[in-house]
Motif scaffolding. Sequence first.
Motif, PDB file in Angstrom:
ATOM      1  N   ASP A   1      31.885 -51.876 -28.492  1.00  7.49           N
ATOM      2  CA  ASP A   1      31.121 -52.326 -29.657  1.00  7.49           C
ATOM      3  C   ASP A   1      31.421 -51.377 -30.806  1.00  7.49           C
ATOM      4  O   ASP A   1      31.267 -50.167 -30.677  1.00  7.49           O
ATOM      5  N   VAL A   2      31.851 -51.944 -31.922  1.00  2.00           N
ATOM      6  CA  VAL A   2      32.164 -51.129 -33.103  1.00  2.00           C
ATOM      7  C   VAL A   2      31.183 -51.505 -34.214  1.00  2.00           C
ATOM      8  O   VAL A   2      31.237 -52.609 -34.736  1.00  2.00           O
ATOM      9  N   PRO A   3      30.266 -50.603 -34.562  1.00  2.00           N
ATOM     10  CA  PRO A   3      29.328 -50.913 -35.633  1.00  2.00           C
ATOM     11  C   PRO A   3      30.012 -50.922 -37.003  1.00  2.00           C
ATOM     12  O   PRO A   3      31.111 -50.381 -37.158  1.00  2.00           O
ATOM     13  N   GLN A   4      29.359 -51.541 -37.951  1.00  2.00           N
ATOM     14  CA  GLN A   4      29.907 -51.615 -39.304  1.00  2.00           C
ATOM     15  C   GLN A   4      30.156 -50.218 -39.864  1.00  2.00           C
ATOM     16  O   GLN A   4      29.342 -49.318 -39.717  1.00  2.00           O
ATOM     17  N   GLY A   5      31.328 -50.051 -40.503  1.00  2.00           N
ATOM     18  CA  GLY A   5      31.639 -48.787 -41.167  1.00  2.00           C
ATOM     19  C   GLY A   5      32.210 -47.708 -40.263  1.00  2.00           C
ATOM     20  O   GLY A   5      32.554 -46.629 -40.730  1.00  2.00           O
ATOM     21  N   GLN A   6      32.338 -48.016 -38.966  1.00  2.00           N
ATOM     22  CA  GLN A   6      32.878 -46.988 -38.062  1.00  2.00           C
ATOM     23  C   GLN A   6      34.412 -47.017 -38.058  1.00  2.00           C
ATOM     24  O   GLN A   6      35.020 -48.078 -38.161  1.00  2.00           O
ATOM     25  N   VAL A   7      34.993 -45.816 -37.972  1.00  2.00           N
ATOM     26  CA  VAL A   7      36.450 -45.707 -37.863  1.00  2.00           C
ATOM     27  C   VAL A   7      36.783 -45.310 -36.431  1.00  2.00           C
ATOM     28  O   VAL A   7      36.463 -44.203 -35.986  1.00  2.00           O
ATOM     29  N   VAL A   8      37.408 -46.243 -35.706  1.00  2.00           N
ATOM     30  CA  VAL A   8      37.724 -46.022 -34.296  1.00  2.00           C
ATOM     31  C   VAL A   8      39.223 -45.785 -34.166  1.00  2.00           C
ATOM     32  O   VAL A   8      40.034 -46.590 -34.613  1.00  2.00           O
TER      33      VAL A   8
END
Length: 242
Positions: A23-30
Amino acid sequence: MISIQKVDKYFGDYHALCDINIDVPQGQVVIVLGPSGSGKSTLCRTINRLETIDSGEIHIDGHLLPEEGKHLAKLREEVGMVFQQFNLFAHKTILENVALAPKKVKKKSKAEAEKRAMELLDRVGIANQAQKYPAQLSGGQQQRVAIARALAMEPKVMLFDEPTSALDPEMVQEVLDVMSSLAKEGMTMLVVTHEMGFAKKVGDRVLFMAEGAIVEDTDPETFFSNPESDRAKDFLGKILGH
């Protein structure tokens, strides 16, 4: 913003992605790291369905990624993608390359599309090259055009699949600088890269992949200073020479 649940992908008998859950929340840099052949690019390509999946579900901003058709095209507009190769149209100017999709897909007027394209070229630092053709630009400049082109569709998510690996070393930083500024502005990003400095500085999170599976999912500080798995230790040892 991106939700991947129980995703599996096979190429024949080869299990390319094994039970992927992210799960990648908004604004995250993965940042996605891992040895060659670990499934990083395949993962990246499934998120806008350039690769189909065999099981599981992918959601973008709460919407299930459709298999095909108009809904897929619509969702793809929300996911910008930048590849190793720049994939620019050689017979069109830089300005035309960036303005093309907004005109064709979003039905913007030529004037509106070109005005926005110039703003984006300015943002990536190459507005002065707008009337040139791709072959007249360096690799680093072409990759910045590719980023501007992806941004022209006003995506909610940006995927980068080893965007600097085809570049000469002295051009890498100019592309990473553009990506860093996007991250600062709050763009949700998934970046497959070998640029460890960028991963440490810009990433909020590191996914380490090996053999199609996510082996570690942690923050950059923890990953680089204290990786848990032998696979990650081995990988970092080879790359960083520890």
